[in-house]
Design a protein around this motif. Sequence first.
Motif, PDB file in Angstrom:
ATOM      1  N   GLN A  69       7.578 -10.376   3.860  1.00 27.75           N
ATOM      2  CA  GLN A  69       6.600  -9.328   4.220  1.00 27.75           C
ATOM      3  C   GLN A  69       5.286  -9.921   4.752  1.00 27.75           C
ATOM      4  O   GLN A  69       4.419  -9.196   5.217  1.00 27.75           O
ATOM      5  N   ALA A  70       5.145 -11.242   4.634  1.00 30.81           N
ATOM      6  CA  ALA A  70       3.814 -11.831   4.865  1.00 30.81           C
ATOM      7  C   ALA A  70       3.625 -12.335   6.286  1.00 30.81           C
ATOM      8  O   ALA A  70       4.569 -12.664   6.986  1.00 30.81           O
ATOM      9  N   ASP A  71       2.344 -12.415   6.693  1.00 28.51           N
ATOM     10  CA  ASP A  71       1.997 -13.042   7.977  1.00 28.51           C
ATOM     11  C   ASP A  71       1.844 -14.546   7.799  1.00 28.51           C
ATOM     12  O   ASP A  71       2.050 -15.314   8.713  1.00 28.51           O
ATOM     13  N   VAL A  72       1.424 -14.919   6.619  1.00 29.17           N
ATOM     14  CA  VAL A  72       1.230 -16.345   6.347  1.00 29.17           C
ATOM     15  C   VAL A  72       1.571 -16.593   4.867  1.00 29.17           C
ATOM     16  O   VAL A  72       1.359 -15.727   4.022  1.00 29.17           O
ATOM     17  N   ILE A  73       2.089 -17.807   4.604  1.00 26.97           N
ATOM     18  CA  ILE A  73       2.467 -18.148   3.225  1.00 26.97           C
ATOM     19  C   ILE A  73       1.552 -19.268   2.741  1.00 26.97           C
ATOM     20  O   ILE A  73       1.363 -20.275   3.441  1.00 26.97           O
ATOM     21  N   ILE A  74       0.984 -19.075   1.561  1.00 28.28           N
ATOM     22  CA  ILE A  74       0.234 -20.170   0.926  1.00 28.28           C
ATOM     23  C   ILE A  74       1.090 -20.651  -0.240  1.00 28.28           C
ATOM     24  O   ILE A  74       1.388 -19.883  -1.159  1.00 28.28           O
ATOM     25  N   ALA A  75       1.497 -21.908  -0.183  1.00 36.21           N
ATOM     26  CA  ALA A  75       2.329 -22.467  -1.254  1.00 36.21           C
ATOM     27  C   ALA A  75       1.456 -23.331  -2.155  1.00 36.21           C
ATOM     28  O   ALA A  75       0.919 -24.345  -1.705  1.00 36.21           O
ATOM     29  N   ALA A  76       1.267 -22.893  -3.398  1.00 33.94           N
ATOM     30  CA  ALA A  76       0.451 -23.670  -4.351  1.00 33.94           C
ATOM     31  C   ALA A  76       1.415 -24.473  -5.215  1.00 33.94           C
ATOM     32  O   ALA A  76       1.969 -23.958  -6.193  1.00 33.94           O
ATOM     33  N   MET A  77       1.621 -25.703  -4.838  1.00 36.47           N
ATOM     34  CA  MET A  77       2.701 -26.487  -5.439  1.00 36.47           C
ATOM     35  C   MET A  77       2.285 -27.930  -5.652  1.00 36.47           C
ATOM     36  O   MET A  77       1.288 -28.392  -5.108  1.00 36.47           O
ATOM     37  N   GLY A  78       3.085 -28.641  -6.422  1.00 35.67           N
ATOM     38  CA  GLY A  78       2.845 -30.070  -6.650  1.00 35.67           C
ATOM     39  C   GLY A  78       2.993 -30.411  -8.110  1.00 35.67           C
ATOM     40  O   GLY A  78       3.896 -29.921  -8.789  1.00 35.67           O
ATOM     41  N   GLU A  79       2.075 -31.250  -8.594  1.00 37.33           N
ATOM     42  CA  GLU A  79       2.120 -31.695  -9.982  1.00 37.33           C
ATOM     43  C   GLU A  79       1.380 -30.712 -10.882  1.00 37.33           C
ATOM     44  O   GLU A  79       0.406 -30.089 -10.453  1.00 37.33           O
ATOM     45  N   ALA A  80       1.805 -30.646 -12.140  1.00 35.98           N
ATOM     46  CA  ALA A  80       0.981 -29.993 -13.159  1.00 35.98           C
ATOM     47  C   ALA A  80      -0.043 -31.027 -13.614  1.00 35.98           C
ATOM     48  O   ALA A  80       0.118 -32.225 -13.367  1.00 35.98           O
ATOM     49  N   SER A  81      -1.103 -30.560 -14.279  1.00 38.29           N
ATOM     50  CA  SER A  81      -2.211 -31.497 -14.521  1.00 38.29           C
ATOM     51  C   SER A  81      -1.815 -32.664 -15.425  1.00 38.29           C
ATOM     52  O   SER A  81      -2.318 -33.768 -15.249  1.00 38.29           O
ATOM     53  N   GLU A  82      -0.896 -32.452 -16.362  1.00 35.71           N
ATOM     54  CA  GLU A  82      -0.546 -33.567 -17.251  1.00 35.71           C
ATOM     55  C   GLU A  82       0.539 -34.475 -16.677  1.00 35.71           C
ATOM     56  O   GLU A  82       1.082 -35.328 -17.368  1.00 35.71           O
ATOM     57  N   MET A  83       0.867 -34.278 -15.401  1.00 34.07           N
ATOM     58  CA  MET A  83       1.788 -35.223 -14.754  1.00 34.07           C
ATOM     59  C   MET A  83       1.047 -36.479 -14.305  1.00 34.07           C
ATOM     60  O   MET A  83       1.650 -37.433 -13.836  1.00 34.07           O
ATOM     61  N   SER A  84      -0.294 -36.445 -14.419  1.00 37.00           N
ATOM     62  CA  SER A  84      -1.058 -37.681 -14.246  1.00 37.00           C
ATOM     63  C   SER A  84      -1.932 -37.830 -15.483  1.00 37.00           C
ATOM     64  O   SER A  84      -1.899 -36.989 -16.374  1.00 37.00           O
ATOM     65  N   GLY A  85      -2.706 -38.905 -15.542  1.00 35.88           N
ATOM     66  CA  GLY A  85      -3.505 -39.163 -16.734  1.00 35.88           C
ATOM     67  C   GLY A  85      -2.802 -40.183 -17.617  1.00 35.88           C
ATOM     68  O   GLY A  85      -1.833 -40.829 -17.200  1.00 35.88           O
ATOM     69  N   GLU A  86      -3.302 -40.284 -18.862  1.00 39.73           N
ATOM     70  CA  GLU A  86      -2.786 -41.353 -19.726  1.00 39.73           C
ATOM     71  C   GLU A  86      -1.322 -41.144 -20.076  1.00 39.73           C
ATOM     72  O   GLU A  86      -0.888 -40.040 -20.388  1.00 39.73           O
ATOM     73  N   CYS A  87      -0.598 -42.228 -20.031  1.00 37.64           N
ATOM     74  CA  CYS A  87       0.831 -42.243 -20.351  1.00 37.64           C
ATOM     75  C   CYS A  87       1.609 -41.224 -19.522  1.00 37.64           C
ATOM     76  O   CYS A  87       2.447 -40.501 -20.045  1.00 37.64           O
ATOM     77  N   SER A  88       1.300 -41.157 -18.248  1.00 40.84           N
ATOM     78  CA  SER A  88       2.012 -40.270 -17.328  1.00 40.84           C
ATOM     79  C   SER A  88       2.488 -41.072 -16.121  1.00 40.84           C
ATOM     80  O   SER A  88       2.412 -40.599 -14.987  1.00 40.84           O
ATOM     81  N   SER A  89       2.958 -42.269 -16.378  1.00 41.94           N
ATOM     82  CA  SER A  89       3.484 -43.073 -15.270  1.00 41.94           C
ATOM     83  C   SER A  89       4.774 -42.427 -14.785  1.00 41.94           C
ATOM     84  O   SER A  89       5.534 -41.877 -15.577  1.00 41.94           O
ATOM     85  N   ARG A  90       4.999 -42.494 -13.476  1.00 44.33           N
ATOM     86  CA  ARG A  90       6.198 -41.867 -12.904  1.00 44.33           C
ATOM     87  C   ARG A  90       6.726 -42.743 -11.777  1.00 44.33           C
ATOM     88  O   ARG A  90       5.950 -43.353 -11.056  1.00 44.33           O
ATOM     89  N   VAL A  91       8.053 -42.735 -11.626  1.00 38.82           N
ATOM     90  CA  VAL A  91       8.607 -43.441 -10.463  1.00 38.82           C
ATOM     91  C   VAL A  91       9.000 -42.462  -9.369  1.00 38.82           C
ATOM     92  O   VAL A  91       9.244 -42.867  -8.238  1.00 38.82           O
ATOM     93  N   ASN A  92       9.079 -41.187  -9.713  1.00 38.47           N
ATOM     94  CA  ASN A  92       9.329 -40.197  -8.668  1.00 38.47           C
ATOM     95  C   ASN A  92       8.028 -39.464  -8.394  1.00 38.47           C
ATOM     96  O   ASN A  92       7.559 -38.669  -9.206  1.00 38.47           O
ATOM     97  N   ILE A  93       7.443 -39.733  -7.258  1.00 37.36           N
ATOM     98  CA  ILE A  93       6.156 -39.106  -6.949  1.00 37.36           C
ATOM     99  C   ILE A  93       6.285 -38.191  -5.729  1.00 37.36           C
ATOM    100  O   ILE A  93       5.331 -37.969  -4.993  1.00 37.36           O
ATOM    101  N   GLU A  94       7.489 -37.677  -5.530  1.00 37.70           N
ATOM    102  CA  GLU A  94       7.689 -36.665  -4.477  1.00 37.70           C
ATOM    103  C   GLU A  94       7.513 -35.274  -5.079  1.00 37.70           C
ATOM    104  O   GLU A  94       7.445 -35.110  -6.287  1.00 37.70           O
ATOM    105  N   MET A  95       7.499 -34.272  -4.229  1.00 36.23           N
ATOM    106  CA  MET A  95       7.423 -32.886  -4.686  1.00 36.23           C
ATOM    107  C   MET A  95       8.579 -32.640  -5.668  1.00 36.23           C
ATOM    108  O   MET A  95       9.737 -32.911  -5.344  1.00 36.23           O
ATOM    109  N   PRO A  96       8.283 -32.144  -6.879  1.00 38.89           N
ATOM    110  CA  PRO A  96       9.363 -31.916  -7.844  1.00 38.89           C
ATOM    111  C   PRO A  96      10.476 -31.021  -7.267  1.00 38.89           C
ATOM    112  O   PRO A  96      10.214 -30.118  -6.460  1.00 38.89           O
ATOM    113  N   ASP A  97      11.709 -31.287  -7.711  1.00 35.05           N
ATOM    114  CA  ASP A  97      12.906 -30.716  -7.080  1.00 35.05           C
ATOM    115  C   ASP A  97      12.897 -29.197  -6.891  1.00 35.05           C
ATOM    116  O   ASP A  97      13.181 -28.702  -5.790  1.00 35.05           O
ATOM    117  N   ALA A  98      12.578 -28.435  -7.938  1.00 37.43           N
ATOM    118  CA  ALA A  98      12.662 -26.972  -7.825  1.00 37.43           C
ATOM    119  C   ALA A  98      11.678 -26.458  -6.769  1.00 37.43           C
ATOM    120  O   ALA A  98      11.974 -25.503  -6.027  1.00 37.43           O
TER     121      ALA A  98
END
Length: 767
Positions: free
Chosen positions: A501-530
Motif C-alpha cells: 500500500q505504500a509509496d516508500v518503505i522505511i526498513a528499521a533493521m539491523g542489530e539489537a543494542s546488546e548485540m554489541s558491547g561487552e561480551c558481544s563478540s560475533r563472527v557473523n556481522i551481516e544482517m541477521p537472517d530473518a
Amino acid sequence: MKNSFSFIACLCIAVLVVSAGCRHENTACEDAQMRVYIDRLMAQMTLEEKLGQLNLPVTGNIVTGAARESNVAEDIRRGRVGGLFNLKGVKPIREVQRIAVEESRLGIPLLFGMDVIHGYETVFPIPLALACSWDMDAIEQSARIAAREATADGICWTFSPMVDVSHDGRWGRISEGSGEDPYLGSRVAEAMVHGYQGTSLADSATMMACVKHFALYGLVEAGREYNNVYPDDFHAFNEYMRPYKAAIDAGAGSVMAAFNTIHGIPATGNRWLLNDLLREQWGFRGFVVSDYTALEELQENGVCASLEQSAIQCLDAGLDMDMVSNGLVSLADAVRGGRCSMQQVDAACRRMLEAKYQLGLFDDPYRYCDTTLRNSVILSDTHRAVARRIAGESMVLLKNDNRLLPLSKRGTIALIGPLADTRPNMSGTWAVAAVPEHYKTVREGLQDALQGTGARLLYAKGANLMYDAQAEAIATMFGREMRDPRSAEAMRAEAMNIARQADVIIAAMGEASEMSGECSSRVNIEMPDAQRDLLVELAKLGKPIVLVHFAGRPTVLNWETDHLPAILESWFCGSESADAIADVLFGDVNPSGKLVVQLPRHVGQYPFSYRQYRTSRPNTGGGFGKFSTCYADVCSHPLYPFGYGLSYTQFEYTNFFLTDSIMPLDGKVEAHVTVTNTGERTGAEIVQLYIGDRVAKGVRPYKELRGFERLTLQPGESREVVFTLDADLMGYYEPYNLTWTLEPGEIEVMVGANSRDTQMLLLNVKQ
Ligand code: BGC
C-alpha cells in the motif's frame, strides 16, 4: 571533618608557602595544602583502614559483571570500603555516604562511580557513533551534560572515556570507543576528559574521568572478548597508545587497567605498564583502578597461585583500587608478615585520598547529594535538545541513489522491521542509567514528525531479530527482549501487505543494542537472517526502500548496498534517536556524519584498517593479483572507506596548495584547500588531512589522518581550510627507542572528503 584539620593545615601551609617560595604558584600551594591534610589524616589511619580505601566492592542496582554477595554497609562502618559503583539514585547514595561519614571511625567519605559512558538519563549516541560526528565541541558538550546529570544524582566518578582503538568489527566493544584511528581517538579522548572534568573538579557539576582500558584491549585476538593481545611495541605505540596518553595529558584523574595481558603479564599486575610507562614516563599522578574482578583473575591467567599473591603483584605494579576482588583489602597479614610493602600501601592510599580531596568530598561529603537538584537537571528539555542535535550529527548516510532522501512528508509510508517499535533498544549498549520509558520508538518519532501533514504511516514488525529464539535471547538481554510469538510467515505477510500500500518503505533493521558491547563478540556481522529474508521479499516489490540501519559495530552491508537505494547508518544514537532519525529522513537535518571505522566486504578481512602499513608486494586495486597482498575470493578494499559519509548537498574541493614544497625539519608549512557547497542545501562537511611518509626507518601507513575540520556551508558558500604541518603533527614513534620523530624525506600530503577520495601534493622534508 576537613575543618578539624584546617587550622593546623593552614599553619603548615603558611610555612611551606614561604619556604618553598610558592606564593604565586597556586597549584603548588594547593598541592602542599592537600599533602598536609592527607598526611594528618593518614597518621590516624590503621593499616586496615588504609587498605579499606583501596577497596571498590560490588554493590548497586546495576549489573555489569558476575554477582557477588557482600555486606557493604557493615564493611563501610569498619572503614573497609573506599568507594562504590553502579549504585543509582541520589537518595540511596546519600544514605550510604551518611553511613561512611557518620558511622565509620574516621568518617572518610566514599567515592561513587558509575559507567556513565554516553550520557546519563539523557543518552547520547554510543561512542562509536558520537565520534562519527567529528564534532569535538559536541562531544565535549555531551560529556559535560552527562557529568551535570550524573553529579545531580550522586555520582562523582565515571568509568569513561573508553579510548581503546580497534581494528576489529568482531569485537563487541568496538561500540564503546572512537573507532580505528589513533589521531581522531586522541582528539575525542581529550574532548571527553574536558567535558567530564571541566576546568576544575572542585565544581560539583563535574566528575572525575577514568580512561580505560589501559592498555591495548581493542586488540583482543580474533575479536574474541577477553582474549589475549599480541602487539609489538612499534605498533602498540603508533596505533593504540596515543589516545590513552592524550586523555592523561588532558588531565584524566584516574585510569582503569585492562583485562588483557601485555608482554605476557596481565595489565592489572603489570609494573612496566602501570609504573614505568604510565607514572614515570607519562607523569600520571592520579589513581589506577582494576577492572571488574581483574585482580583475582591473575590466578586464571596462571601467573599467581592465590588471591594474596595476586594482590601483592598488583599493588607492586602500581594498582591503587581493586574492583570487586577483595584482594587489596585483605593484605594486612601480608604487610605484617613482610610479604608486601607498607610504603606501597601508603602510596596507593594517598592517591585515593587525593582523588577524594580534589573532588571536594572532604569539604562536603554530600556535595553531589543534593536531593532537590535531580528533577530540574536530569532529562531536561535543554539536555534532550542537545542530544537530539548531536544524534543527527552522528548518523552516516551511506547511500542515497537518485536523491531518494530526504523524504517528503506526504503519501503512504510503510515502516517495517524489528527495530521500528522497540523502546529499550533505542539508547544502545552501555547506557546503564537509561530510563527507556521516557524515550520514543522510531515509529513514534516518525508519527510525531508527520503530525498534521496528511501523510499516512503504516507499521508492521515484519520479522523477529533472527530465526533462532535462543540466539535472539542472547542478543536482547538486560531487559531488551523483543521476541514476537507469531510465526515468521504471519509476520512477513503483514509486512508485505502494508508495503504494497505504500509509496516508500522505511526498513528499521539491523542489530539489537546488546548485540554489541561487552561480551558481544560475533563472527557473523551481516544482517541477521530473518531480517535479510524480509528485505529480499520487500525488494521484490520494486518500491523505494530506505534502510535505517541499527548497529553498534561496523557490519557487512554488501547485499543491502547492491539492492537498496538508500542506507542511513543510524548506529544507536541514544535517548533522542527517534526524533533525530525523523529529522534526517525528512531533511530537517542534513546528515554530516562520517565513518570512523571502515565497513568491510567480509568478516574475514578483520583485523582491518584504512591505516594499512606498507607491505612488500603491494596490491593497489584491491582485486586478485598473483604474488601481491590480496585475497583470491574478495576485494581487499573496504565497502565503505574510513571518513566516508554523504550529505544532501555536495561539496567540491579546489585550490589545494602547500605554502612551500620544502620544509626544514624544525619548520612549518601550511596546506590550504578551498571547500565549496555546490548543492542547494546548507550542510556540514568534514575536511580531512592525511599524510603518507614515503621513506622512514620504520614502515609507515600509506595514509594516516593528521587533521580535520568540520565546517558548515550555505549553498554556494566557499571556505578556505588551512592545516599547519610540522614535525610534531607528522611524526611517529620510531622503531626500537620509540621516540616521536620526523625524518627527512618525501611526504605525501592529502586532503579530501574521506580516506579514499583525496588529492595529493608532495612535501619534501629537509634536514
Ligand atoms: C568493564 C568496564 C566497566 C566495569 C564496571 C567491566 O566489566 O570491562 O568497562 O567499567 O565492568 O562496570
